[in-house]
Write an enzyme that holds these catalytic residues in place. Structure first.
Site, PDB file in Angstrom:
ATOM      1  N   SER A 126      -2.649 -12.027  -0.440  1.00  0.00           N
ATOM      2  CA  SER A 126      -2.956 -10.638  -0.100  1.00  0.00           C
ATOM      3  C   SER A 126      -4.154 -10.142  -0.883  1.00  0.00           C
ATOM      4  CB  SER A 126      -1.757  -9.760  -0.427  1.00  0.00           C
ATOM      5  OG  SER A 126      -1.480  -9.829  -1.808  1.00  0.00           O
ATOM      6  N   HIS A 147      -1.405 -13.195   6.463  1.00  0.00           N
ATOM      7  CA  HIS A 147      -0.690 -12.479   5.401  1.00  0.00           C
ATOM      8  C   HIS A 147       0.622 -11.883   5.921  1.00  0.00           C
ATOM      9  CE1 HIS A 147      -0.505  -8.826   2.512  1.00  0.00           C
ATOM     10  NE2 HIS A 147       0.156  -9.843   2.006  1.00  0.00           N
ATOM     11  N   GLU A 159      -0.948  -9.834   8.926  1.00  0.00           N
ATOM     12  CA  GLU A 159      -2.387  -9.536   8.961  1.00  0.00           C
ATOM     13  C   GLU A 159      -3.151 -10.857   9.076  1.00  0.00           C
ATOM     14  OE1 GLU A 159      -2.910  -5.496   6.287  1.00  0.00           O
ATOM     15  OE2 GLU A 159      -2.596  -7.353   5.189  1.00  0.00           O
ATOM     16  N   ASN A 198      -1.777  -3.345   2.186  1.00  0.00           N
ATOM     17  CA  ASN A 198      -1.680  -3.102   0.739  1.00  0.00           C
ATOM     18  C   ASN A 198      -2.522  -1.906   0.304  1.00  0.00           C
ATOM     19  OD1 ASN A 198       0.107  -5.162   0.508  1.00  0.00           O
ATOM     20  ND2 ASN A 198      -1.220  -6.531  -0.653  1.00  0.00           N
TER      21      ASN A 198
HETATM   22  N1  3HC Z   1      15.239 -11.478   2.652  1.00  0.00           N
HETATM   23  C1  3HC Z   1      15.639 -11.643   3.935  1.00  0.00           C
HETATM   24  N2  3HC Z   1      16.310 -10.703   4.625  1.00  0.00           N
HETATM   25  C2  3HC Z   1      16.559  -9.547   3.990  1.00  0.00           C
HETATM   26  C3  3HC Z   1      16.170  -9.301   2.662  1.00  0.00           C
HETATM   27  C4  3HC Z   1      15.490 -10.336   1.993  1.00  0.00           C
HETATM   28  N3  3HC Z   1      15.047 -10.216   0.735  1.00  0.00           N
HETATM   29  N4  3HC Z   1      16.558  -8.054   2.308  1.00  0.00           N
HETATM   30  C5  3HC Z   1      17.182  -7.542   3.392  1.00  0.00           C
HETATM   31  N5  3HC Z   1      17.181  -8.429   4.386  1.00  0.00           N
HETATM   32  C6  3HC Z   1      17.757  -8.273   5.711  1.00  0.00           C
HETATM   33  C7  3HC Z   1      19.234  -8.032   5.623  1.00  0.00           C
HETATM   34  O1  3HC Z   1      19.945  -9.254   5.592  1.00  0.00           O
HETATM   35  C8  3HC Z   1      19.517  -7.261   6.897  1.00  0.00           C
HETATM   36  O2  3HC Z   1      19.589  -8.168   7.958  1.00  0.00           O
HETATM   37  P1  3HC Z   1      20.534  -7.862   9.232  1.00  0.00           P
HETATM   38  O3  3HC Z   1      19.874  -6.727   9.953  1.00  0.00           O
HETATM   39  O4  3HC Z   1      20.523  -9.127   9.983  1.00  0.00           O
HETATM   40  O5  3HC Z   1      21.871  -7.478   8.687  1.00  0.00           O
HETATM   41  C9  3HC Z   1      18.219  -6.434   7.084  1.00  0.00           C
HETATM   42  O6  3HC Z   1      17.214  -7.087   6.296  1.00  0.00           O
HETATM   43  C10 3HC Z   1      18.393  -5.019   6.587  1.00  0.00           C
HETATM   44  O7  3HC Z   1      18.811  -5.099   5.224  1.00  0.00           O
HETATM   45  P2  3HC Z   1      19.754  -4.040   4.510  1.00  0.00           P
HETATM   46  O8  3HC Z   1      20.652  -3.421   5.544  1.00  0.00           O
HETATM   47  O9  3HC Z   1      20.393  -4.702   3.345  1.00  0.00           O
HETATM   48  O10 3HC Z   1      18.796  -2.975   3.876  1.00  0.00           O
HETATM   49  P3  3HC Z   1      17.676  -2.092   4.548  1.00  0.00           P
HETATM   50  O11 3HC Z   1      18.072  -1.582   5.886  1.00  0.00           O
HETATM   51  O12 3HC Z   1      17.282  -1.126   3.481  1.00  0.00           O
HETATM   52  O13 3HC Z   1      16.441  -3.081   4.768  1.00  0.00           O
HETATM   53  C11 3HC Z   1      14.387  -3.878   3.981  1.00  0.00           C
HETATM   54  C12 3HC Z   1      15.903  -3.808   3.728  1.00  0.00           C
HETATM   55  C13 3HC Z   1      14.121  -4.664   5.265  1.00  0.00           C
HETATM   56  C14 3HC Z   1      13.802  -4.622   2.803  1.00  0.00           C
HETATM   57  C15 3HC Z   1      13.842  -2.410   4.127  1.00  0.00           C
HETATM   58  O14 3HC Z   1      14.266  -1.656   3.019  1.00  0.00           O
HETATM   59  C16 3HC Z   1      12.346  -2.346   4.212  1.00  0.00           C
HETATM   60  O15 3HC Z   1      11.777  -2.502   5.279  1.00  0.00           O
HETATM   61  N6  3HC Z   1      11.683  -2.056   3.067  1.00  0.00           N
HETATM   62  C17 3HC Z   1      10.222  -1.994   2.997  1.00  0.00           C
HETATM   63  C18 3HC Z   1       9.695  -3.376   2.802  1.00  0.00           C
HETATM   64  C19 3HC Z   1       8.195  -3.401   2.695  1.00  0.00           C
HETATM   65  O16 3HC Z   1       7.508  -2.388   2.712  1.00  0.00           O
HETATM   66  N7  3HC Z   1       7.663  -4.606   2.604  1.00  0.00           N
HETATM   67  C20 3HC Z   1       6.241  -4.826   2.419  1.00  0.00           C
HETATM   68  C21 3HC Z   1       5.937  -4.981   0.978  1.00  0.00           C
HETATM   69  S1  3HC Z   1       4.225  -5.244   0.684  1.00  0.00           S
HETATM   70  C22 3HC Z   1       4.014  -6.911   0.818  1.00  0.00           C
HETATM   71  O17 3HC Z   1       4.914  -7.661   1.019  1.00  0.00           O
HETATM   72  C23 3HC Z   1       2.617  -7.384   0.727  1.00  0.00           C
HETATM   73  C24 3HC Z   1       2.386  -8.280  -0.448  1.00  0.00           C
HETATM   74  O18 3HC Z   1       1.076  -8.748  -0.389  1.00  0.00           O
HETATM   75  C25 3HC Z   1       2.626  -7.599  -1.762  1.00  0.00           C
END
Ligand code: 3HC
Length: 292
Positions: A126, A147, A159, A198
């Site tokens: 990223s 990405h 991306e 990001n």
């Molecule tokens: N790995 C795999 N699956 C996961 C997980 C993980 N670490 N965490 C949660 N899940 C799955 C769960 O198993 C669940 O699956 P299901 O629908 O089949 O039951 C689903 O995601 C929803 O999980 P939860 O019900 O436990 O919790 P949430 O509804 O709060 O969802 C989340 C969790 C998907 C992480 C949600 O909170 C979210 O979308 N958060 C924002 C994440 C985000 O912004 N990511 C981008 C970060 S920036 C990045 O990655 C870029 C890099 O360059 C830094």
């Protein structure tokens, strides 16, 4: 050199079995591809295998997929330390190794020698635009960023970032592969620090950190506001903890190295937490405290 094409892609090699690499490999296997996940660390590979198997079992238990499909997808995934063997018939490589330019350049140099001429070599980085590794591969027109977002099994966006020499055929095949993974690819036409996602995430985090350090509201209340007022799935502090505070600091440093703008440096509160070893969820302590 042959022209890359989506039809040639049968075997996908993912380099790095951390949180991102392992889930990217699973995404590809779930989409029906034969996948090799390569890492230099045996224990990382074993951990990745176990975690992915647990995730698939959870999907089955929740009725998201049937047991045979889960088993078949896991069966398409191989875990290996042997880069030469895995690269020899790889049609598409996604490098998700440590965010260090010297390591990535070495990997791209090896891939240039080991992978078939038609293979596309993508980096999940990223922060490092693929132009920084493209020349090392000897096939810069077949190199781009692909990405993914954390957690890669869940987040839909990918991306695809081209550098000055990336060919149209490489971009088209990479975008189509992301679609076949069930993702929503977006094309970024020019390398820019942080790409698009990001940068957006960073803007929200910067404001959240400013509000908190000025004593306007607590970490918890800022997170609640983002979720309950704006519909964000996570608050900015929760998200920083999930991504890893070291990763957040690294993104800021890499952005600063490109822009020279001191506003892009890691926020002092992030730098302090990282210096104390508080990296977020993975270390058990970040903005919040986590159980084992
Ligand atoms: N790995 C795999 N699956 C996961 C997980 C993980 N670490 N965490 C949660 N899940 C799955 C769960 O198993 C669940 O699956 P299901 O629908 O089949 O039951 C689903 O995601 C929803 O999980 P939860 O019900 O436990 O919790 P949430 O509804 O709060 O969802 C989340 C969790 C998907 C992480 C949600 O909170 C979210 O979308 N958060 C924002 C994440 C985000 O912004 N990511 C981008 C970060 S920036 C990045 O990655 C870029 C890099 O360059 C830094």
């Amino acid at each position: 050199m042959s022209t890359p094409s989506i039809e040639n892609i049968k075997h996908i090699l993912v380099i790095g079995s951390g949180a991102m690499g392992s889930q990217i490999g699973m995404v590809a296997a779930l989409a029906g591809y034969r996948v090799s996940v390569q890492d230099i660390a045996e224990d990382m590979l074993a951990q990745a295998k176990e975690q992915l198997s647990t995730r698939m079992q959870a999907n089955v238990a929740k009725g998201r997929m049937d047991a045979e499909d889960a088993e078949a997808a896991l069966g398409r995934l191989a875990f290996t330390t042997d880069l030469a063997a895995a690269a020899a018939d790889a049609d598409f490589v996604i490098e998700a190794a440590t965010e260090r330019l010297d390591i990535k350049r070495q990997i791209f140099e090896q891939l240039g020698a080991l992978a078939p001429a038609h293979a596309i070599l993508a980096t999940n980085s990223s922060t490092l635009g693929s132009s920084k590794v493209a020349d090392a591969s000897g096939r810069p027109e077949q190199v781009c960023n692909m990405h993914f977002f954390n957690p890669a099994l869940v987040m839909k966006c990918v991306e695809v970032v081209r550098h000055g020499q990336t060919s149209d055929a490489t971009v088209e095949a990479t975008m189509e592969l992301a679609r076949r993974f069930g993702k929503e690819p977006v094309l970024i036409n020019r390398e820019i620090p942080g790409f698009v996602a990001n940068r957006l995430m960073g803007a929200v985090q910067k404001e959240a950190l400013a509000l908190h350090s000025a004593g306007i509201a607590s970490v918890e209340d800022i997170d609640t506001t983002a979720k309950a007022a704006l519909g964000h799935p996570m608050g900015p502090f929760e998200l920083m903890d999930m991504v890893g505070l070291d990763v957040i600091a690294f993104i800021a440093e890499a952005t600063h190295a490109e822009t020279g703008n001191d506003d892009d440096l890691p926020h002092p509160a992030i730098a302090r937490l990282v210096a104390e070893g508080h990296l977020g969820r993975k270390s058990g302590q970040g903005w919040y405290t986590y159980g084992k």
